[in-house]
Design an enzyme around this catalytic site. Structure first.
Site, short mmCIF file in Angstrom:
data_model
loop_
_atom_site.label_atom_id
_atom_site.label_comp_id
_atom_site.label_asym_id
_atom_site.label_seq_id
_atom_site.Cartn_x
_atom_site.Cartn_y
_atom_site.Cartn_z
N ASP A 1 26.86 29.37 34.32
CA ASP A 1 26.57 29.04 32.91
C ASP A 1 26.19 27.39 32.68
OD1 ASP A 1 26.21 29.34 30.41
OD2 ASP A 1 28.30 30.21 29.74
N ARG B 1 32.41 35.13 20.77
CA ARG B 1 32.03 33.75 21.65
C ARG B 1 31.20 32.90 20.96
NH1 ARG B 1 30.28 32.79 27.82
NH2 ARG B 1 32.09 31.50 28.41
N TRP C 1 23.99 38.69 36.10
CA TRP C 1 23.58 39.10 34.54
C TRP C 1 24.89 39.48 33.72
CZ3 TRP C 1 18.62 41.25 32.68
CH2 TRP C 1 18.51 41.54 31.73
N SER D 1 30.19 41.41 32.89
CA SER D 1 30.26 41.27 31.30
C SER D 1 31.55 40.69 31.03
CB SER D 1 30.10 42.82 30.80
OG SER D 1 30.49 42.65 29.27
N GLY E 1 33.21 39.49 33.29
CA GLY E 1 34.04 39.96 34.31
C GLY E 1 33.63 41.59 34.18
N ASP F 1 30.37 50.44 35.06
CA ASP F 1 30.04 51.71 35.03
C ASP F 1 29.16 52.18 35.96
OD1 ASP F 1 27.54 51.60 33.42
OD2 ASP F 1 28.90 50.48 32.24
N GLU G 1 42.27 23.68 54.60
CA GLU G 1 41.86 24.77 53.75
C GLU G 1 40.29 25.12 54.03
OE1 GLU G 1 44.12 24.80 49.24
OE2 GLU G 1 42.97 23.12 49.76
C1 DGJ Z 1 31.76 35.16 31.89
C2 DGJ Z 1 31.77 35.50 33.52
O1 DGJ Z 1 32.35 36.75 33.68
C3 DGJ Z 1 32.13 34.36 34.19
O2 DGJ Z 1 32.25 34.48 35.42
C4 DGJ Z 1 31.05 33.02 33.93
O3 DGJ Z 1 30.09 33.59 34.26
C5 DGJ Z 1 31.41 32.97 32.35
N1 DGJ Z 1 30.96 34.14 31.72
C6 DGJ Z 1 30.33 31.88 31.82
O4 DGJ Z 1 30.03 31.74 30.59
#
Ligand code: DGJ
Length: 734
Positions: free
Chosen positions: A369, A445, A479, A529, A531, A536, A616
């Site tokens: 993002d 959000r 996405w 979405s 995470g 589904d 690491e």
């Molecule tokens: C929610 C996603 O699950 C994150 O991994 C990340 O991409 C943010 N959105 C970005 O806004």
């Protein structure tokens, strides 16, 4: 033949390797459900239905004199509202201005080779040369020209039965659907428990096993997505069913929007389960000759425990649901910049991360993002999918070229379903966002949801994707979709059709996904979405992997991965190594443990590689090499849960075994430490009993490892971990 119609007994028997499913047309033409359970013969199982004069159980008209027959307790194949059945129903509908009731009776059947498809909706498909059969049963209302066709797909070898229903109005009066479930299923006994996967943002799919009590147990989502809070996958099982023993029936709904799964224990302790689109806010009007197609539901039954059910579901989804060619290809091991930089990055910073990624041996850089419009935090910019070149310091093409020159592929994040009020798109098309006229919108959000039930929005979305993918050499998109959908109102739809908008939105989403898949078949798409808010089976028809959770803590991921594994293939679980202290919960875990947890699925990193210590970096290189060497095992191996993070406090363990038993891995993460600890043992599963495997330089038979087990090394520190890969040896050395 997997589907048999016995014209004398009037039974339809569906056979898979381990299960049998049966329906019967009774004397009144009602389609009864007579059996679903362990594989058996084609006897007529209606003898198990006991007619009786039960008080307050009503009779359909032609049974006026026979009070032993009532649809209030007879098991039915597709229950409807209005015929004397007072349990939960599959269908509630009525012709406008008339009685809101239906009474469905048998009207014909057809058996055909191959698997039916559902227009505009995800559906299981037959593999190449795989023998799959379709049964269609037509039901008709006793009084009106209303038809329901029940579809069954029988995957005999895979132990899978799919179901869907198509409702058709052939009368001149509009038919109003108030509830149109994909299926209902009656079990007279034996299903005493219900397993579902509940959660929250950053804590999805927690295992929840409940004893069923009288009345209705319900899970669902009314959020416009399948949601973090509940998941459209559930299991009915016996009270004694365990990982390895006992009867269970898995139920997966191929749908990414609001859904509902209900299980009702009725007055005689039978269980009816229904699943489909959530009926809250749902209303669909069918004019003459129109039809409504429900999403598909997928069923599997086994009497060999939850582990067996998991492997059946996982295998079938991998082979008969996921279409992306990536399902069989090695997924790129990637680094995503989200937890590394959030919105605060420049092109230079990204290239520094990419340089380290190349050094470690990663395959891809994913830009998350913040690369577009005016987007330096999450309050603006969504909808303006043009590159912020000022922030990047170059064009996207230039950035991607430099990344490619380092030997890395490039992926990018998008959230096409959303719009910020502070965006050019919203200023230009405020009516494309779903809001209730005359009211300040409910925001999530700080963003609004685009109205994907509208044709022009669908077309705009396709065009934005084309434009983005035309800008540079993009190999992957993530996405995303970051809010629960409320205030569902389409300014393009008449007031009385608003009940259709939620489902039309999902159809619009699927149309865009289908477009991308067919136009860019080699593109790797990761669903997301916030995470795992839309994890589904519907989404898996379009994408081969999903960002499993915004929680990247390895220990919390143990539970999330455990729950997810019941319903979905592990190759679909995107999981990354992130920094410590962890950004979601502050926990510190060893780098090795984070790697072992992330290797459960589609593996990657999500931290500032530029800030890793040399030690690491060494470990990361080792992890990547190890993953590259064994990825086939993690991607195609059978998955075994060896200890539950919900029940076992000392460690969580899991294993992958190649289907031919030639190779297996065992991973253990310690979740507690003790002074003077007892030796910990674990039993492998799925090995070939008389084959010989080598573990830590010693030879063991598969039988020894499975029945005797092996002793785990002592943990050296908090959240320590251990992982071993064993291979079948040609023959024993001694
Ligand atoms: C929610 C996603 O699950 C994150 O991994 C990340 O991409 C943010 N959105 C970005 O806004």
């Amino acid at each position: 033949m997997a589907i048999l119609f016995d014209s004398k007994a009037k039974t339809f028997t569906l056979q898979t390797k381990k299960s049998t499913y049966q329906m019967k047309i009774d004397e009144q033409g009602v389609l009864l459900h007579t059996y679903f359970g362990a594989g058996t013969d084609e006897s007529d199982y209606s003898y198990l239905i006991v007619p009786d004069d039960h008080g307050f159980c009503a009779q359909p008209s032609e049974h006026g004199g026979n009070r032993n027959y009532s649809l209030d307790f007879y098991p039915q194949e597709y229950s409807v509202h209005g015929n004397g059945d007072f349990r939960i129903k599959a269908l509630r509908a009525g012709l406008e201005g008339r009685v809101p009731a239906l009474d469905l009776r048998y009207g014909g059947y057809e058996i055909s080779d191959g698997k039916y498809a559902l227009p505009g909706l995800p559906a299981f498909f037959a593999g190449k040369e795989e023998k799959v059969h379709t049964l269609r049963i037509v039901l008709k209302d006793l009084y009106e020209e209303v038809y329901v066709t029940l579809f069954y797909g029988v995957f005999e070898e895979k132990d899978i039965i799919t179901r869907a229903a198509v409702i058709q109005n052939r009368s001149n009066v509009p038919l109003r659907l108030k509830r149109a479930m994909s299926m209902s299923l009656d079990f007279p006994e034996g299903m005493d428990a219900f397993i579902c996967f509940h959660g929250k943002h950053a804590g999805e799919r927690q295992f929840d096993r409940r004893t069923l009590h009288s009345g209705v147990t319900e899970i669902g989502s009314n959020r416009g997505t399948s949601s973090h809070q509940q998941n459209p996958f559930a299991i009915l099982c016996g009270k004694d069913t365990t990982e390895e023993f006992g009867s269970c029936c898995g139920l997966s709904l191929l749908y990414s929007g609001s859904f509902q799964i209900q299980a009702e224990v009725d007055q005689f302790e039978g269980v009816r389960v229904t699943c489909g689109i959530h009926d809250e806010e749902f209303e669909w009007i069918l004019n003459k000759d129109e039809e409504f197609v429900t999403p598909e539901a997928v069923l599997s039954y086994t009497d060999q425990g939850l582990g067996d059910l998991t492997r059946t579901m996982q295998r079938a989804m991998s082979e008969n649901l996921i279409r992306s060619p990536w399902k069989n290809k090695k997924r790129p091991v990637l680094v995503n910049n989200w937890e590394a930089t959030y919105f605060d990055f420049t092109g230079k910073k990204l290239l520094q991360i990419a340089q380290q990624a190349a050094r470690i041996g990663l395959d891809m850089l994913v830009l998350d993002d913040g690369w577009f419009g005016k987007r330096d935090d999450d309050n603006s910019g969504l909808g303006d999918w043009y590159v912020n070149e000022e922030k990047l310091g170059c064009t996207l093409r230039e950035l991607v070229e430099q990344v490619n020159e380092m030997g890395l592929q490039f992926g990018i994040w998008i959230e096409p379903e959303m719009v910020s009020e502070n965006s050019d798109l919203y200023r230009e098309h405020p009516d494309w966002a779903m809001t209730i006229p005359g009211r300040d919108p409910v925001r999530g959000r700080n963003q609004l949801t685009l109205d994907l039930s509208r044709r022009e929005v669908i077309e705009y979305m396709k065009a934005s994707i084309d434009q983005l993918l035309g800008m540079a050499n993009i190999a992957y998109i993530k996405w995303d979709m970051n809010r629960s959908v409320d205030n569902v109102f389409s300014s393009a739809a008449p007031y009385l059709s608003q009940g259709a908008v939620r489902h039309k939105y999902i159809l619009g989403l699927y149309e865009v996904m289908e477009y991308i898949l067919s136009r860019y078949p080699d593109l790797l798409i990761e669903g997301c979405s916030g995470g795992g808010g839309r994890y589904d089976a519907g989404m898996l028809y379009y994408v081969p992997q999903i960002w499993c959770s915004d929680n990247t803590d390895a220990i919390e991921r143990l539970r999330i991965h455990y729950g997810t594994s019941f319903g979905y293939p592990m190759s679909t679980v995107a999981a990354h190594v992130s920094v410590c202290p962890n950004h979601q919960n502050g926990r510190v875990t060893p780098f090795q443990t984070r790697g072992i947890c992330a290797m459960q699925g589609a593996f990657g990193y999500e931290l500032d590689l530029d800030k890793l210590s040399e030690e690491e970096i060494r470990q990361a290189k080792e992890q990547v090499e190890f993953y590259n060497m064994h990825y086939e095992l993690f991607q195609k191996g059978d998955y075994y849960r060896l200890s539950s993070p919900f029940e076992h406090h000392d460690f969580t363990a899991w294993s992958y075994v190649m289907p031919d038993g030639s190779k297996a891995s065992l991973s253990v993460v310690y979740t507690d430490l003790h002074g003077n600890p007892k030796p910990q043992r674990i039993k492998w599963r799925g090995l070939i009993p008389d084959a010989v495997y080598e573990l830590d330089g010693q030879e063991y038979t598969g039988a020894a490892l499975m029945r005797g087990g092996c002793i785990l090394p002592k943990p050296r520190e908090n959240y320590d971990s251990w992982m071993a890969v064993i291979e079948r040896k040609a023959k024993r050395n001694r």
